[in-house]
Design a protein around this motif. Structure first.
Motif, PDB file in Angstrom:
ATOM      1  N   THR A 164       0.843  -1.182   0.000  1.00  0.00           N
ATOM      2  CA  THR A 164       0.000   0.000   0.000  1.00  0.00           C
ATOM      3  C   THR A 164       0.879   1.232   0.000  1.00  0.00           C
ATOM      4  O   THR A 164       2.037   1.189   0.379  1.00  0.00           O
ATOM      5  CB  THR A 164      -0.953   0.002   1.218  1.00  0.00           C
ATOM      6  OG1 THR A 164      -1.840   1.124   1.095  1.00  0.00           O
ATOM      7  CG2 THR A 164      -0.201   0.108   2.515  1.00  0.00           C
ATOM      8  N   LYS A 205      -4.435   9.178   5.903  1.00  0.00           N
ATOM      9  CA  LYS A 205      -3.097   8.664   6.188  1.00  0.00           C
ATOM     10  C   LYS A 205      -3.155   7.189   6.563  1.00  0.00           C
ATOM     11  O   LYS A 205      -4.016   6.763   7.337  1.00  0.00           O
ATOM     12  CB  LYS A 205      -2.486   9.459   7.340  1.00  0.00           C
ATOM     13  CG  LYS A 205      -1.090   9.016   7.693  1.00  0.00           C
ATOM     14  CD  LYS A 205      -0.488   9.579   8.961  1.00  0.00           C
ATOM     15  CE  LYS A 205      -0.834  10.938   9.375  1.00  0.00           C
ATOM     16  NZ  LYS A 205       0.000  11.452  10.468  1.00  0.00           N
ATOM     17  N   PRO A 257       1.153   5.589   0.953  1.00  0.00           N
ATOM     18  CA  PRO A 257       1.046   6.331   2.203  1.00  0.00           C
ATOM     19  C   PRO A 257      -0.387   6.690   2.584  1.00  0.00           C
ATOM     20  O   PRO A 257      -0.629   7.118   3.704  1.00  0.00           O
ATOM     21  CB  PRO A 257       1.874   7.584   1.931  1.00  0.00           C
ATOM     22  CG  PRO A 257       1.886   7.729   0.449  1.00  0.00           C
ATOM     23  CD  PRO A 257       1.800   6.344  -0.101  1.00  0.00           C
ATOM     24  N   TYR A 281       2.227   2.845   7.248  1.00  0.00           N
ATOM     25  CA  TYR A 281       3.141   3.098   6.135  1.00  0.00           C
ATOM     26  C   TYR A 281       4.572   2.821   6.572  1.00  0.00           C
ATOM     27  O   TYR A 281       4.980   3.169   7.680  1.00  0.00           O
ATOM     28  CB  TYR A 281       2.983   4.537   5.643  1.00  0.00           C
ATOM     29  CG  TYR A 281       3.742   4.842   4.381  1.00  0.00           C
ATOM     30  CD1 TYR A 281       3.515   4.118   3.228  1.00  0.00           C
ATOM     31  CD2 TYR A 281       4.688   5.854   4.345  1.00  0.00           C
ATOM     32  CE1 TYR A 281       4.204   4.381   2.061  1.00  0.00           C
ATOM     33  CE2 TYR A 281       5.377   6.139   3.183  1.00  0.00           C
ATOM     34  CZ  TYR A 281       5.138   5.399   2.044  1.00  0.00           C
ATOM     35  OH  TYR A 281       5.822   5.671   0.887  1.00  0.00           O
ATOM     36  N   TRP A 282       5.341   2.188   5.709  1.00  0.00           N
ATOM     37  CA  TRP A 282       6.677   1.705   6.071  1.00  0.00           C
ATOM     38  C   TRP A 282       7.688   2.813   6.326  1.00  0.00           C
ATOM     39  O   TRP A 282       8.632   2.628   7.087  1.00  0.00           O
ATOM     40  CB  TRP A 282       7.215   0.789   4.967  1.00  0.00           C
ATOM     41  CG  TRP A 282       7.447   1.508   3.670  1.00  0.00           C
ATOM     42  CD1 TRP A 282       6.534   1.724   2.669  1.00  0.00           C
ATOM     43  CD2 TRP A 282       8.647   2.126   3.238  1.00  0.00           C
ATOM     44  NE1 TRP A 282       7.079   2.432   1.644  1.00  0.00           N
ATOM     45  CE2 TRP A 282       8.410   2.696   1.959  1.00  0.00           C
ATOM     46  CE3 TRP A 282       9.920   2.263   3.784  1.00  0.00           C
ATOM     47  CZ2 TRP A 282       9.370   3.385   1.237  1.00  0.00           C
ATOM     48  CZ3 TRP A 282      10.885   2.954   3.061  1.00  0.00           C
ATOM     49  CH2 TRP A 282      10.598   3.500   1.805  1.00  0.00           C
TER      50      TRP A 282
END
Length: 90
Positions: free
Chosen positions: A3, A21, A5, A25-26
């Motif tokens: 996915t 958001k 952000p 997120y990585w």
């Protein structure tokens, strides 16, 4: 499956798309905005008015003839190369 952000929050086919958001997120510290709402506005004058009234914080494209009016404010950021205008926090 990955996915980006943001994840889709709301989609109104004829009016707007809103994303929020993605907390998982990585890349830490990103994204910086909690939500983004894209609203298609066809008329140039309407886009400029939305920036002036605070209804929009970013608009693309802005015609060159609108730039002198919009650039009078200290909170505007005008990018002629991109034909875009955005509002910065005061």
């Amino acid at each position: 499956m990955g996915t980006g952000p943001y994840t889709l929050e709301t989609w109104n086919q004829t009016d707007f798309v809103k994303v929020k958001k993605f907390d998982g997120y990585w890349q830490k510290g990103l994204p910086k905005l909690d939500t983004i709402t894209w609203r298609p506005v066809v008329d140039n004058n309407t886009r400029a008015a939305m920036l002036q009234t605070g209804e929009a914080q970013f608009a693309f494209p802005i015609p060159y003839e609108q730039a002198p009016l919009l650039s009078k404010s200290a909170t505007w950021s005008w990018s002629p190369a991109r034909q875009s205008c955005s509002v910065t926090s005061a």
